[in-house]
Design an enzyme around this catalytic site. Structure first.
Site, PDB file in Angstrom:
ATOM      1  N   ASP A 167      -2.546   6.415   6.288  1.00  0.00           N
ATOM      2  CA  ASP A 167      -2.977   5.737   6.007  1.00  0.00           C
ATOM      3  C   ASP A 167      -3.435   4.017   6.628  1.00  0.00           C
ATOM      4  OD1 ASP A 167      -4.283   3.274   4.481  1.00  0.00           O
ATOM      5  OD2 ASP A 167      -2.837   2.893   2.875  1.00  0.00           O
ATOM      6  N   TRP A 185       1.195  -1.537  -0.915  1.00  0.00           N
ATOM      7  CA  TRP A 185      -0.165   0.241  -0.115  1.00  0.00           C
ATOM      8  C   TRP A 185       1.212   1.313   0.099  1.00  0.00           C
ATOM      9  CZ3 TRP A 185      -4.228  -1.975  -1.763  1.00  0.00           C
ATOM     10  CH2 TRP A 185      -4.483  -2.889  -1.491  1.00  0.00           C
ATOM     11  N   LYS A 217     -12.395  -2.375   6.041  1.00  0.00           N
ATOM     12  CA  LYS A 217     -11.543  -2.793   7.156  1.00  0.00           C
ATOM     13  C   LYS A 217     -11.947  -3.136   8.391  1.00  0.00           C
ATOM     14  CE  LYS A 217      -8.524  -4.541   2.973  1.00  0.00           C
ATOM     15  NZ  LYS A 217      -7.770  -2.757   2.939  1.00  0.00           N
TER      16      LYS A 217
HETATM   17  C1  LIG Z   1      -7.449  -2.375   1.867  1.00  0.00           C
HETATM   18  C2  LIG Z   1      -6.146  -1.268   2.463  1.00  0.00           C
HETATM   19  C3  LIG Z   1      -6.137  -0.291   1.080  1.00  0.00           C
HETATM   20  C4  LIG Z   1      -6.925  -0.214  -0.442  1.00  0.00           C
HETATM   21  O1  LIG Z   1      -8.068  -0.060   0.119  1.00  0.00           O
HETATM   22  P1  LIG Z   1      -9.177   0.405  -1.368  1.00  0.00           P
HETATM   23  O2  LIG Z   1     -10.609   0.977  -0.275  1.00  0.00           O
HETATM   24  O3  LIG Z   1      -9.260  -1.382  -1.456  1.00  0.00           O
HETATM   25  O4  LIG Z   1      -8.596   0.909  -2.336  1.00  0.00           O
HETATM   26  C5  LIG Z   1      -5.012   0.896   1.201  1.00  0.00           C
HETATM   27  N1  LIG Z   1      -4.316   0.555   2.237  1.00  0.00           N
HETATM   28  C6  LIG Z   1      -4.326  -0.229   3.288  1.00  0.00           C
HETATM   29  C7  LIG Z   1      -3.609  -0.377   4.782  1.00  0.00           C
HETATM   30  C8  LIG Z   1      -5.394  -1.404   2.675  1.00  0.00           C
HETATM   31  O5  LIG Z   1      -5.689  -2.631   4.437  1.00  0.00           O
END
Ligand SMILES: *Cc1c(COP(=O)(O)O)cnc(C)c1O
Length: 356
Positions: A168, A101, A192
């Protein structure tokens, strides 16, 4: 029988939340209408949005300098939107590369300004968090991924720096307290640890917006969504509603401090078994282990399929590791019960009796 859901995302949600969500799809608050067929401008839905924003602010103690938004396009769109809104073309941002990511975030940001990769743990397939590197003090922001969903590492506390963070937090939002005042921006895809797929929580420092030397398309400008309370266009009503229910559930559980205690206890239960049981081993540097995504291996990987089969028979699903790590990954988000983890631990103990 309801399964113990260890999938990484979309992921487990509290059962009480799913029941309320089902009811709202049928008949929303006695209106004789589904949540899915009412206007996003109706007082009933405006109230949902207000409650969602209020819960996020309360959970993370969000200061007045910051706004809470519910956007679309996934966390992945925030890889570029964050830089587009905050990084001027002559400015420099620092990024820590701790996995897939972060790698994507770095790639996208490069279109908008100077991006320095300050450190990376790619040399060991991202199984640790880099330490002991320099963070220049004149960076516009420092970007990091708080929890690496795929590799199973997590920052126990933010990297030490006075530079404002962009983070993030997709896979550990609302799992513990955060000092939001230190962040230029926080983003998290809902699927998540917050709700169903389809919305992204974005917390922005509004005082740092409007400073870049470029024209930003209306829909990609955080100021648009601040001015219109996340309803410039039709917002994703169902994901926002279920996220609201989940945030209210976290508040009922005692908030993020209580959540953090439970998450620590839950993770300890599984890590203790991984370390004790001679058949298994963890994949991550011990001090960098994630409390949300627990990655481990069978030393004899020929027995992987059998272990997954036995776990499935005990009601534990979603433990197959990501293809870039292999082995197993148990995601232990807020909604995962201690009982669910104990069930998986018992499968590991039985496996030891059989093969140890
Ligand atoms: C799943 C995830 C993403 C991507 O998320 P999307 O909503 O599918 O774009 C980005 N960063 C982390 C840490 C993730 O776990």
């Amino acid at each position: 029988m309801k399964k113990h859901n260890f999938f990484a995302g979309p992921a487990i949600l509290p059962q009480a939340v799913l029941m309320k969500a089902a009811e709202a799809v049928n008949d929303f608050e006695g209106m004789g209408l589904s949540l899915l067929e009412i206007s996003h401008r109706s007082p009933q839905f405006v109230d949902v949005l207000d409650r969602a924003v209020a819960s996020a602010k309360k959970l993370l103690n969000v200061p007045d300098t910051h706004e809470v938004l519910f956007l679309t396009g996934g966390a992945s769109s925030q890889f570029f939107m964050s830089a587009m809104n905050y990084l001027g073309s002559t400015q420099t941002a620092g990024y820590i590369n701790t996995g897939s990511w972060s790698t994507k975030a770095i790639k996208e940001a490069k279109a908008y300004g100077t991006v320095i990769e300050l450190a990376s743990s790619k040399d060991k397939n991202f199984n640790y968090l880099p330490k002991g590197f320099d963070i220049p003090s004149d960076l516009r922001y420092l970007h990091y991924t708080s929890n690496n969903t795929i590799y199973g590492t997590q920052y126990a506390s933010p990297p030490v720096s006075d530079v404002p963070y962009i983070c993030d937090m997709s896979s550990d939002i609302f799992s513990r307290p955060v000092d939001v005042s230190k962040y230029m921006m926080i983003y998290a895809g809902a699927q998540k640890n917050m709700g169903p797929a389809g919305t992204t929580l974005v917390i922005v420092n509004k005082e740092e917006l409007g400073k870049v030397d470029r024209q930003i398309p209306t829909m990609l400008d955080y100021n648009t969504h601040i001015a219109k309370n996340s309803s410039f266009n039709t917002p994703p009503v169902f994901p926002i509603y279920v996220s609201m229910l989940t945030m209210e559930w976290v508040l009922e559980q005692g908030g993020v401090e209580a959540m953090a205690k439970k998450n620590e206890a839950k993770a300890a239960l599984l890590y203790n078994e991984i370390d004790r049981n001679p058949l298994f081993e963890g994949t991550v540097a011990v001090e960098d282990r994630s409390l949300m995504n627990i990655c481990f291996l069978l030393k004899d990987n020929a027995r992987e399929a059998e272990f997954i089969e036995l776990a499935g028979q005990a009601g534990c699903v979603g433990i197959k590791g990501h293809r870039s790590v292999g082995g197993f990954r148990a995601s232990t988000y807020n909604a995962m019960s201690e009982e669910g983890i104990q069930t998986l631990v018992n499968v590991m103990k039985n496996f030891e009796e059989k093969y140890g």
